[in-house]
Enzyme design. Structure first.
Site, PDB file in Angstrom:
ATOM      1  N   ALA A 122       0.846  -1.198   0.000  1.00 33.43           N
ATOM      2  CA  ALA A 122       0.000   0.000   0.000  1.00 33.43           C
ATOM      3  C   ALA A 122       0.878   1.243   0.000  1.00 33.43           C
ATOM      4  O   ALA A 122       1.377   1.672   1.045  1.00 33.43           O
ATOM      5  CB  ALA A 122      -0.938  -0.009   1.203  1.00 33.43           C
ATOM      6  N   GLU A 240      10.114  -4.683  -9.759  1.00 28.60           N
ATOM      7  CA  GLU A 240       8.689  -4.454  -9.997  1.00 28.60           C
ATOM      8  C   GLU A 240       8.448  -4.066 -11.455  1.00 28.60           C
ATOM      9  O   GLU A 240       7.503  -4.551 -12.096  1.00 28.60           O
ATOM     10  CB  GLU A 240       8.176  -3.354  -9.070  1.00 28.60           C
ATOM     11  CG  GLU A 240       6.712  -3.009  -9.289  1.00 28.60           C
ATOM     12  CD  GLU A 240       6.206  -1.921  -8.352  1.00 28.60           C
ATOM     13  OE1 GLU A 240       5.110  -1.377  -8.617  1.00 28.60           O
ATOM     14  OE2 GLU A 240       6.898  -1.617  -7.358  1.00 28.60           O
TER      15      GLU A 240
END
Length: 379
Positions: A122, A240
């Protein structure tokens, strides 16, 4: 040099069977629900499809990320954007494995590998997207732990997640150098989820708003050192972005294969669509882009495996492949004609699913800025 060996290709057979038998037939139902059932995660974990790179003591193979990359490729091959396995295995788990304490790793990582606990990270907030230094979720010391207050949005795996890595401000006076990464687990008092967000595409992927109202977590839930969260996130971004690159490449390949099959079957003016010169030229252009993309993608994977993947190279890969995917799916929709606008056709779903790739994980504009800064630095 081949990236995948016989072991990986044997594993691919298992992954492909799972994707074709358990994922592909359910994608429409999951899209309606905007969520993949947790039992699918447990099935995937039982087959070794999650966090395969982890050391054996945590339920992995103890090798590298290539088995997990096979999972990414096979999900992309069938256009499956619902199962958030890549985020879980290759983005969330590495933070815990690298920066978590021994007790935390023993408690969380084996359950993640089995699919019993689903991971999310998050970062994004209503007022802070690409500018991570602008986050406002706050964590203050509370006894031996932390008290967290704030809000996050656009969180992938957000409704399914049992383990959420939360980027928090722990030292407001230090800007980006005051950010820490703290784990919040589902069921913790004060933690709640908002609506399951309705998106343009990737409908089967659960994307949530998360709320933290005096959420108390133990000190062991801090990853690494307080105040180094921004550094950790910057270090994690190349992998990522490599994952995003690989998924874009796989989805472009799948879109082209679907379109070749369609144009070879569909007829107009007495002949197949593929027999028109314009169609063949468009397919040839896309094939050339995809061939170049595969070579670039493989180069980036090899760099990652040898610990040489730079932030600039990863940004370039994410930029090029996400933009390439956008071009390919747009051309493929055009070659489908009116049927390309119908949601029951795979290419239509591929088109709407692709649009977010130029935004999340760093927008194309941010990728250009990363690359441009490196250019200027070397003047």
């Amino acid at each position: 040099m081949a990236i995948f060996n016989e072991d990986h290709e044997s594993f691919r057979t298992t992954v492909r069977r799972f994707c074709e038998e358990r994922v592909a037939p359910n994608q429409e139902a999951w899209a309606d629900e905007h969520r993949v059932p947790p039992e699918i995660w447990r099935e995937a974990g039982g087959l070794g499809l999650l966090c395969a790179w982890l050391p054996e003591e945590y339920g992995g193979t103890g090798t590298d990320i290539r088995f997990d990359l096979v999972v990414c490729e096979e999900l992309a091959r069938i256009g499956a954007t619902g199962p958030g396995f890549p985020l879980h295995s290759l983005i969330v788990a590495p933070y815990i494995a690298e920066f978590g304490g021994d007790a935390l790793k023993q408690r969380l990582l084996p359950a993640m590998a089995r699919g019993e606990k689903i991971g999310a990270i998050a970062m994004t907030e209503p007022g802070a997207g690409s500018d991570l230094a602008g986050i406002r979720t706050m964590a203050v010391p509370y006894g031996d732990g932390w008290r967290i207050n704030g809000q996050k949005t656009f969180i992938t795996n957000g409704h399914n997640a049992d383990i959420i890595i939360v980027a928090c401000i722990t030292d407001p006076g230090k800007g980006a150098h005051g950010i820490s990464l703290i784990i919040v687990e589902s069921g913790t008092p004060g933690f709640s989820r908002g609506r399951n967000l309705r998106k343009m595409g990737q409908h089967a992927q659960d994307t949530a708003e998360l709320f933290f109202d005096d959420v108390i977590v133990p000190g062991d839930n801090l990853l690494g050192e307080a105040g180094k969260g921004f550094i950790y996130m910057m270090e994690g971004l190349p992998q990522e972005r490599l994952v995003a690159t690989l998924l874009c490449q796989g989805r472009a390949e799948a879109a082209l294969a679907t379109t070749i099959a369609y144009t070879a079957d569909r007829r107009a003016f007495g002949k197949r669509i593929i027999d028109f010169q314009n169609t063949r030229f468009k397919l040839a252009e896309m094939q050339a882009q995809i061939m170049a993309g595969r070579a670039f993608c493989d180069q980036l994977v090899m760099a990652c495996l040898s610990k040489r993947l730079s932030a600039v190279d990863a940004a370039a890969g994410k930029l090029w492949h996400s933009e390439m995917l956008g071009r390919v799916v747009d051309e493929c929709v055009q070659l489908h004609g009116g049927y390309g606008y119908m949601m029951e056709y795979p290419i239509t779903r591929a088109y709407v699913d692709a649009r977010i790739e130029r935004i999340y994980g760093g927008t194309s504009e941010i990728m250009k800025e990363v690359i441009a800064r490196d250019i200027v630095k070397h003047l």
